[in-house]
Design an enzyme around this catalytic site. Structure first.
Site, PDB file in Angstrom:
ATOM      1  N   ASN A 151       9.934   2.301  -5.881  1.00 40.58           N
ATOM      2  CA  ASN A 151      11.047   2.318  -6.828  1.00 40.58           C
ATOM      3  C   ASN A 151      10.750   3.390  -7.874  1.00 40.58           C
ATOM      4  OD1 ASN A 151      13.017   1.849  -8.708  1.00 40.58           O
ATOM      5  ND2 ASN A 151      12.326  -0.218  -9.262  1.00 40.58           N
ATOM      6  N   TRP A 152      11.418   4.523  -7.735  1.00 45.52           N
ATOM      7  CA  TRP A 152      11.127   5.662  -8.623  1.00 45.52           C
ATOM      8  C   TRP A 152      11.700   5.461 -10.021  1.00 45.52           C
ATOM      9  CZ3 TRP A 152      12.310  10.478  -4.963  1.00 45.52           C
ATOM     10  CH2 TRP A 152      11.434  10.434  -3.871  1.00 45.52           C
ATOM     11  N   LYS A 153      12.540   4.452 -10.195  1.00 43.39           N
ATOM     12  CA  LYS A 153      13.185   4.184 -11.493  1.00 43.39           C
ATOM     13  C   LYS A 153      13.847   5.474 -12.016  1.00 43.39           C
ATOM     14  CE  LYS A 153      10.061   0.340 -12.089  1.00 43.39           C
ATOM     15  NZ  LYS A 153       9.321  -0.544 -12.963  1.00 43.39           N
TER      16      LYS A 153
ATOM     17  N   HIS B 192      16.621  -6.445 -10.287  1.00 46.81           N
ATOM     18  CA  HIS B 192      15.367  -5.916 -10.827  1.00 46.81           C
ATOM     19  C   HIS B 192      15.215  -6.344 -12.291  1.00 46.81           C
ATOM     20  CE1 HIS B 192      12.233  -3.255 -12.218  1.00 46.81           C
ATOM     21  NE2 HIS B 192      11.854  -3.215 -10.948  1.00 46.81           N
TER      22      HIS B 192
ATOM     23  N   GLU C 214      14.265  -4.892 -14.884  1.00 43.72           N
ATOM     24  CA  GLU C 214      14.802  -4.004 -15.921  1.00 43.72           C
ATOM     25  C   GLU C 214      16.316  -4.139 -16.024  1.00 43.72           C
ATOM     26  OE1 GLU C 214      12.649  -0.757 -14.257  1.00 43.72           O
ATOM     27  OE2 GLU C 214      10.861  -1.835 -14.894  1.00 43.72           O
TER      28      GLU C 214
ATOM     29  N   GLU D  75       8.257 -10.115  -8.788  1.00 42.66           N
ATOM     30  CA  GLU D  75       7.676  -9.182  -9.753  1.00 42.66           C
ATOM     31  C   GLU D  75       7.601  -9.871 -11.115  1.00 42.66           C
ATOM     32  OE1 GLU D  75       8.493  -4.844  -8.595  1.00 42.66           O
ATOM     33  OE2 GLU D  75      10.390  -5.579  -9.349  1.00 42.66           O
TER      34      GLU D  75
ATOM     35  N   GLY E  80       4.576  -2.352 -15.067  1.00 41.08           N
ATOM     36  CA  GLY E  80       4.296  -1.180 -15.902  1.00 41.08           C
ATOM     37  C   GLY E  80       3.280  -1.423 -16.995  1.00 41.08           C
TER      38      GLY E  80
ATOM     39  N   SER F 267       2.417  -3.399 -11.265  1.00 36.10           N
ATOM     40  CA  SER F 267       1.137  -2.700 -11.424  1.00 36.10           C
ATOM     41  C   SER F 267       0.294  -2.690 -10.147  1.00 36.10           C
ATOM     42  CB  SER F 267       0.338  -3.284 -12.599  1.00 36.10           C
ATOM     43  OG  SER F 267       1.051  -3.109 -13.807  1.00 36.10           O
TER      44      SER F 267
ATOM     45  N   GLY G 165       6.273   0.643  -8.575  1.00 40.32           N
ATOM     46  CA  GLY G 165       6.922   1.514  -9.550  1.00 40.32           C
ATOM     47  C   GLY G 165       6.082   2.755  -9.798  1.00 40.32           C
ATOM     48  N   GLY G 166       5.302   2.745 -10.864  1.00 33.97           N
ATOM     49  CA  GLY G 166       4.553   3.930 -11.294  1.00 33.97           C
ATOM     50  C   GLY G 166       3.748   4.581 -10.176  1.00 33.97           C
TER      51      GLY G 166
HETATM   52  P1  13P Z   1       5.069  -0.893 -11.694  1.00 32.16           P
HETATM   53  O1  13P Z   1       4.467  -0.749 -10.322  1.00 32.16           O
HETATM   54  O2  13P Z   1       5.183   0.401 -12.445  1.00 32.16           O
HETATM   55  O3  13P Z   1       4.423  -1.989 -12.485  1.00 32.16           O
HETATM   56  O4  13P Z   1       6.606  -1.350 -11.456  1.00 32.16           O
HETATM   57  C1  13P Z   1       6.866  -2.385 -10.577  1.00 32.16           C
HETATM   58  C2  13P Z   1       8.322  -2.433 -10.369  1.00 32.16           C
HETATM   59  O5  13P Z   1       9.087  -2.748 -11.268  1.00 32.16           O
HETATM   60  C3  13P Z   1       8.836  -2.056  -9.037  1.00 32.16           C
HETATM   61  O6  13P Z   1      10.178  -2.364  -8.907  1.00 32.16           O
END
Ligand code: 13P
Length: 263
Positions: A9-11, A100, A102, A172, A178, A218, A239-240
């Site tokens: 997930n590149w956000k 998600h 966010e 999650e 994050g 994470s 994510g990251g």
């Molecule tokens: P991180 O891997 O950056 O913690 O993000 C997880 C996430 O929200 C994937 O959708």
């Protein structure tokens, strides 16, 4: 058996050139190392780069699935700024995220809207990754299982059994996203077992045993191995660490190397 599934997930990150480069690096390595034999892989660029990434994956005849980070539940009309499931399919998307954290907690989406999005995407023939998970204060108050159960029951209300083969759940925990903190493998496994029990009460044990549950929050190359070997963790939503090809690939390798799960 449940084939592991890892999503990147590149956000709201990267630009057009960096999206193309990352997609190309991933597609090349995944084909060379045949990682897709043992693991399904999807990437979720920002909407505006979906077409760029689509072209890269098409040119490489890649098995990497193209994903979208969101979808609007109506098919068309006066919904300024939104994108429908049909539009996503038209651009080569095969899988979308719903719920998600966010979108729940930064943007304010509720369970009812998330359910509409989930059903609309499934009805349109897309795969869906429904994301759930508790906030830190909910965990501290001992409400983790209750929150996950509520989000699962609400998010999956009126989803027909015939669509379940296109459904994945991503657990999650919000406090792990994050932050560099992640659930211990045992805590994650425990949450996944409870989620699978909720799925069994909704759809029956057989169907629940076939639905993949990803862990997210994470996840990195260095902690993926221990997480991915847990019996109810069927891959990850990253994510990251999905923004760097080598880091993401090391997570895919860990998922692909994990023992087979399910019946
Ligand atoms: P991180 O891997 O950056 O913690 O993000 C997880 C996430 O929200 C994937 O959708």
């Amino acid at each position: 058996m449940r084939k592991p599934f890892v999503g990147g997930n590149w956000k709201m990150n990267l630009n057009a050139a960096a999206s193309r480069t990352l997609a190309d690096d991933l597609a090349r390595a995944i084909a060379t190392d045949r990682l897709d034999q043992a693991c399904d892989i999807a990437i979720f660029p920002p909407f505006v780069y979906i077409r760029h990434v689509h072209n890269v994956l098409r040119d490489r005849s890649s098995s990497v699935m193209l994903g979208a980070q969101d979808v609007w539940p109506e098919p068309s009309g006066a919904f300024t700024g939104e994108v429908s499931a049909a539009m996503l399919k038209d651009c080569g998307v095969s899988v979308v995220l719903t719920g998600h954290s966010e979108r729940r907690h930064v943007i304010g989406e509720g369970d009812e809207l998330i359910n509409r999005k989930t059903r609309a995407a499934l009805d349109a023939g897309l795969q869906v990754i429904l994301c759930i998970g508790e906030k830190l204060e909910e965990r501290t108050a001992g409400q983790t299982d209750a929150v996950n159960e509520r989000q699962l029951r609400a998010g999956l209300a009126n989803v027909p059994a015939g669509h379940l083969n296109r459904l994945t759940i991503a657990y999650e925990p919000v406090w792990a996203i994050g932050t560099g903190k992640n659930a211990t493998p045992a805590d994650a496994q425990d949450a996944h077992t409870k989620c699978r029990a909720v799925l069994a009460s909704l759809f029956g044990a057989d169907a629940a045993g076939r639905i993949r549950i990803q862990y997210g929050g994470s996840v990195k190359g260095s902690n993926a191995g221990e997480l991915m070997t847990q019996p109810d963790i069927d891959g990850g939503l990253i994510g990251g660490a999905s923004l760097k090809a080598e880091e993401f690939l090391s997570i895919v390798r860990a998922a692909a190397a994990a023992p087979a799960k399910g019946r």
